[in-house]
Design a protein around this motif. Structure first.
Motif, PDB file in Angstrom:
ATOM      1  N   THR A  71       0.849  -1.190   0.000  1.00 27.76           N
ATOM      2  CA  THR A  71       0.000   0.000   0.000  1.00 27.76           C
ATOM      3  C   THR A  71       0.889   1.246   0.000  1.00 27.76           C
ATOM      4  OG1 THR A  71      -0.055   0.199   2.399  1.00 27.76           O
ATOM      5  CG2 THR A  71      -1.749  -1.209   1.390  1.00 27.76           C
ATOM      6  N   ARG A  72       0.285   2.412  -0.098  1.00 25.03           N
ATOM      7  CA  ARG A  72       1.042   3.665  -0.019  1.00 25.03           C
ATOM      8  C   ARG A  72       1.804   3.772   1.290  1.00 25.03           C
ATOM      9  NH1 ARG A  72      -4.189   6.375  -1.709  1.00 25.03           N
ATOM     10  NH2 ARG A  72      -4.482   6.177   0.497  1.00 25.03           N
ATOM     11  N   GLU A  73       1.265   3.132   2.335  1.00 23.78           N
ATOM     12  CA  GLU A  73       1.876   3.181   3.670  1.00 23.78           C
ATOM     13  C   GLU A  73       2.916   2.075   3.847  1.00 23.78           C
ATOM     14  OE1 GLU A  73      -1.536   2.956   3.200  1.00 23.78           O
ATOM     15  OE2 GLU A  73      -1.895   5.102   3.354  1.00 23.78           O
ATOM     16  N   HIS A  74       3.267   1.391   2.778  1.00 24.11           N
ATOM     17  CA  HIS A  74       4.240   0.289   2.806  1.00 24.11           C
ATOM     18  C   HIS A  74       3.783  -0.875   3.671  1.00 24.11           C
ATOM     19  CE1 HIS A  74       6.926   2.752   0.519  1.00 24.11           C
ATOM     20  NE2 HIS A  74       6.796   3.715   1.411  1.00 24.11           N
ATOM     21  N   LYS A  75       2.481  -1.143   3.638  1.00 28.47           N
ATOM     22  CA  LYS A  75       1.905  -2.285   4.346  1.00 28.47           C
ATOM     23  C   LYS A  75       1.474  -3.328   3.320  1.00 28.47           C
ATOM     24  CE  LYS A  75       0.276   0.439   8.238  1.00 28.47           C
ATOM     25  NZ  LYS A  75      -0.880   0.870   9.008  1.00 28.47           N
ATOM     26  N   PRO A  76       1.273  -4.569   3.765  1.00 29.46           N
ATOM     27  CA  PRO A  76       0.833  -5.610   2.826  1.00 29.46           C
ATOM     28  C   PRO A  76      -0.525  -5.270   2.211  1.00 29.46           C
ATOM     29  CG  PRO A  76       1.542  -6.584   4.900  1.00 29.46           C
ATOM     30  CD  PRO A  76       1.492  -5.093   5.107  1.00 29.46           C
ATOM     31  N   PRO A  81     -14.913  10.049  -9.589  1.00 32.49           N
ATOM     32  CA  PRO A  81     -13.514   9.603  -9.614  1.00 32.49           C
ATOM     33  C   PRO A  81     -13.294   8.369  -8.735  1.00 32.49           C
ATOM     34  CG  PRO A  81     -13.721  11.716  -8.482  1.00 32.49           C
ATOM     35  CD  PRO A  81     -15.083  11.349  -8.963  1.00 32.49           C
ATOM     36  N   VAL A  82     -12.238   7.643  -9.045  1.00 33.86           N
ATOM     37  CA  VAL A  82     -11.855   6.488  -8.231  1.00 33.86           C
ATOM     38  C   VAL A  82     -11.563   6.986  -6.818  1.00 33.86           C
ATOM     39  CG1 VAL A  82     -10.131   4.672  -7.920  1.00 33.86           C
ATOM     40  CG2 VAL A  82     -10.932   5.248 -10.219  1.00 33.86           C
ATOM     41  N   GLY A  83     -12.065   6.286  -5.826  1.00 32.51           N
ATOM     42  CA  GLY A  83     -11.879   6.692  -4.433  1.00 32.51           C
ATOM     43  C   GLY A  83     -12.912   7.685  -3.956  1.00 32.51           C
ATOM     44  N   LYS A  84     -13.753   8.164  -4.867  1.00 31.87           N
ATOM     45  CA  LYS A  84     -14.776   9.159  -4.516  1.00 31.87           C
ATOM     46  C   LYS A  84     -16.159   8.688  -4.956  1.00 31.87           C
ATOM     47  CE  LYS A  84     -11.719  12.270  -3.227  1.00 31.87           C
ATOM     48  NZ  LYS A  84     -11.545  12.709  -1.884  1.00 31.87           N
ATOM     49  N   GLY A  85     -16.381   7.363  -4.918  1.00 34.69           N
ATOM     50  CA  GLY A  85     -17.708   6.841  -5.242  1.00 34.69           C
ATOM     51  C   GLY A  85     -17.848   6.217  -6.623  1.00 34.69           C
ATOM     52  N   LEU A 106      -7.752  -1.368  -6.404  1.00 33.94           N
ATOM     53  CA  LEU A 106      -6.766  -0.936  -7.399  1.00 33.94           C
ATOM     54  C   LEU A 106      -6.962  -1.642  -8.736  1.00 33.94           C
ATOM     55  CD1 LEU A 106      -3.578  -0.986  -5.157  1.00 33.94           C
ATOM     56  CD2 LEU A 106      -4.881   1.024  -5.874  1.00 33.94           C
ATOM     57  N   TRP A 107      -7.282  -2.918  -8.678  1.00 35.65           N
ATOM     58  CA  TRP A 107      -7.410  -3.757  -9.869  1.00 35.65           C
ATOM     59  C   TRP A 107      -8.539  -3.278 -10.785  1.00 35.65           C
ATOM     60  CZ3 TRP A 107      -4.324  -6.924 -12.183  1.00 35.65           C
ATOM     61  CH2 TRP A 107      -4.788  -7.959 -12.980  1.00 35.65           C
ATOM     62  N   LYS A 108      -9.633  -2.793 -10.190  1.00 31.51           N
ATOM     63  CA  LYS A 108     -10.775  -2.359 -11.000  1.00 31.51           C
ATOM     64  C   LYS A 108     -10.405  -1.220 -11.944  1.00 31.51           C
ATOM     65  CE  LYS A 108     -14.493  -3.844  -7.990  1.00 31.51           C
ATOM     66  NZ  LYS A 108     -15.624  -3.436  -7.154  1.00 31.51           N
ATOM     67  N   GLY A 109      -9.553  -0.304 -11.493  1.00 33.98           N
ATOM     68  CA  GLY A 109      -9.116   0.782 -12.375  1.00 33.98           C
ATOM     69  C   GLY A 109      -8.368   0.249 -13.587  1.00 33.98           C
ATOM     70  N   GLY A 110      -7.534  -0.760 -13.372  1.00 31.45           N
ATOM     71  CA  GLY A 110      -6.808  -1.388 -14.476  1.00 31.45           C
ATOM     72  C   GLY A 110      -7.738  -2.120 -15.420  1.00 31.45           C
ATOM     73  N   LEU A 111      -8.713  -2.836 -14.861  1.00 33.80           N
ATOM     74  CA  LEU A 111      -9.683  -3.547 -15.703  1.00 33.80           C
ATOM     75  C   LEU A 111     -10.503  -2.565 -16.542  1.00 33.80           C
ATOM     76  CD1 LEU A 111     -10.977  -6.253 -13.194  1.00 33.80           C
ATOM     77  CD2 LEU A 111      -9.443  -6.611 -15.145  1.00 33.80           C
ATOM     78  N   GLU A 112     -10.845  -1.433 -15.926  1.00 33.90           N
ATOM     79  CA  GLU A 112     -11.573  -0.393 -16.669  1.00 33.90           C
ATOM     80  C   GLU A 112     -10.703   0.154 -17.804  1.00 33.90           C
ATOM     81  OE1 GLU A 112     -13.007   4.197 -16.126  1.00 33.90           O
ATOM     82  OE2 GLU A 112     -12.830   2.991 -14.323  1.00 33.90           O
ATOM     83  N   ALA A 113      -9.430   0.396 -17.511  1.00 27.72           N
ATOM     84  CA  ALA A 113      -8.525   0.993 -18.504  1.00 27.72           C
ATOM     85  C   ALA A 113      -8.370   0.120 -19.755  1.00 27.72           C
ATOM     86  CB  ALA A 113      -7.161   1.254 -17.875  1.00 27.72           C
TER      87      ALA A 113
END
Length: 135
Positions: free
Chosen positions: A43-48, A75-79, A57-64
């Protein structure tokens, strides 16, 4: 698991830009023996990553790539909402990995079905970290 040259190059570049992060967690159970491993993706916080964050995260890639449809303009993260895609998420990827492991002789087909299973299940043994603690 064998990977192609193109994916190997992408992973090499990723690890140059984002070096693996050492994380110590209990192994296989909440009270399991602590094991330190190096994670390539965090993650951004360097956690698993957990399955929910991975799926987010994967859904954005599948959409792209046009594999799933977006249902609103938020936007992603905003609903942002996507169409049904359960068959493309982490659980499905686990089964894909297990199938590939079996094809490579590294997994096994379980003869029974676990509770709440909807079909035949393929299992791969847990990947154990190296004994020397290096990941």
């Amino acid at each position: 698991m064998p990977i192609g040259d193109a994916l190997a190059a992408l992973l090499t570049e990723h690890t140059r830009k984002h070096p693996p992060v050492e994380v110590t967690l209990p192994w296989m159970a909440k009270d399991g023996e602590p094991v330190t491993v190096r994670l390539v993706f965090t993650t951004r916080e360097h956690k698993p990553l957990n399955k929910n964050y991975f799926n987010y995260l994967w859904k954005g890639g599948l959409e792209a790539i046009g594999a799933i449809k977006v249902l609103n303009d938020k936007p992603v993260g905003k609903g942002r909402k996507w169409g049904e895609c359960r068959d493309k998420m982490m659980h499905a990827l686990r089964h894909l990995f297990a199938s590939e492991a079996i094809n490579e002789g590294r997994g096994r087909l379980h003869p029974g079905r676990p509770p709440r299973s909807r079909g035949p299940c393929i299992y791969s043994p847990p990947v154990r970290p190296p004994r020397n603690g290096s990941g």
